[in-house]
Design a protein around this motif. Structure first.
Motif, PDB file in Angstrom:
ATOM      1  N   GLU A 128       3.743  -0.607  -6.829  1.00 17.37           N
ATOM      2  CA  GLU A 128       2.825   0.334  -6.634  1.00 17.37           C
ATOM      3  C   GLU A 128       1.724   0.086  -5.379  1.00 17.37           C
ATOM      4  O   GLU A 128       1.487  -1.131  -5.110  1.00 17.37           O
TER       5      GLU A 128
ATOM      6  N   LEU B  26      11.641   2.072  -8.657  1.00 13.74           N
ATOM      7  CA  LEU B  26      10.663   3.215  -8.226  1.00 13.74           C
ATOM      8  C   LEU B  26      11.325   4.390  -8.398  1.00 13.74           C
ATOM      9  O   LEU B  26      12.595   4.590  -8.326  1.00 13.74           O
TER      10      LEU B  26
ATOM     11  N   THR C 173       7.682  -1.156 -12.376  1.00 18.27           N
ATOM     12  CA  THR C 173       7.168  -0.254 -11.273  1.00 18.27           C
ATOM     13  C   THR C 173       5.947  -0.538 -10.815  1.00 18.27           C
ATOM     14  O   THR C 173       5.741  -0.642  -9.534  1.00 18.27           O
ATOM     15  N   SER C 174       5.057  -1.195 -11.597  1.00 16.23           N
ATOM     16  CA  SER C 174       3.615  -1.397 -11.193  1.00 16.23           C
ATOM     17  C   SER C 174       3.474  -2.717 -10.062  1.00 16.23           C
ATOM     18  O   SER C 174       2.649  -2.767  -9.584  1.00 16.23           O
TER      19      SER C 174
ATOM     20  N   SER D 208       2.430  -5.505  -5.177  1.00 12.28           N
ATOM     21  CA  SER D 208       1.883  -4.129  -5.210  1.00 12.28           C
ATOM     22  C   SER D 208       0.683  -4.319  -4.157  1.00 12.28           C
ATOM     23  O   SER D 208      -0.116  -5.427  -3.867  1.00 12.28           O
TER      24      SER D 208
END
Length: 172
Positions: A118, A128, A114-115, A95
């Motif tokens: 990000e 994503l 998904t973090s 991320s």
């Protein structure tokens, strides 16, 4: 090289390190399970020639909050497809870098939260919601549960404490 080949964990988080990832890290290939270089100032490309091929024992790879980027004019960096070849990887945090393109399809990359991707506005593909150009919506969704998030948090904490204990044992 002997000391590097026996290293099991390397945690250099938030140490104001800069430059490109040192290629000498590929010499850690025998046992390195935890590599945490997050929250530094690394830049350049993620080294596709060795990051997934040489470091195949990785369980945790944390490179978040750096500035990995490619060459001008785009100044963006792709995730190396070699990361999809690391079958032991249980946590990958990329991320908040300058990554772009499709997340490589691999045994577990699509199952990560998904973090962990990000903050890379030009990144696309599963897990994503941001689909890549020309990509059809997925007909099969990977089920997510809160238990999986709890397990990943537990594993992350477990491996971090294992690494800290490992390094502490060398000090004494």
């Amino acid at each position: 090289m002997g000391a590097l080949s026996n290293m099991e964990a390397l945690i250099l988080r938030n140490d104001n390190l800069s430059g490109q990832l040192p290629s000498s890290l590929k010499n850690c290939s025998n046992k390195l399970a935890l590599l945490d270089l997050g929250e530094n100032m690394f830049h350049g490309l993620l080294p596709s020639s060795w990051i997934g091929d040489s470091l195949h024992q990785l369980v945790i790879l944390s490179l978040q909050f750096n500035n990995f980027n490619g060459s001008l004019p785009s100044n963006l960096c792709k995730i190396p497809s070699s990361l999809a070849h690391i079958d032991r990887l249980t946590m990958l945090d990329l991320s908040n870098n300058r990554l772009y393109g499709k997340i490589p399809i691999g045994t577990q990359l699509q199952s990560f939260n998904t973090s962990y991707f990000e903050g890379n506005s030009n990144l696309c593909g599963e897990p994503l919601d941001n689909k890549c150009p020309g990509e059809e919506p997925s007909k099969h969704q990977v089920p997510t549960t809160d238990a999986g998030d709890d397990n990943s948090i537990f594993l992350e904490a477990f491996y971090m404490s294992m690494g800290i204990g490992f390094f502490t044992s060398f000090i004494h």
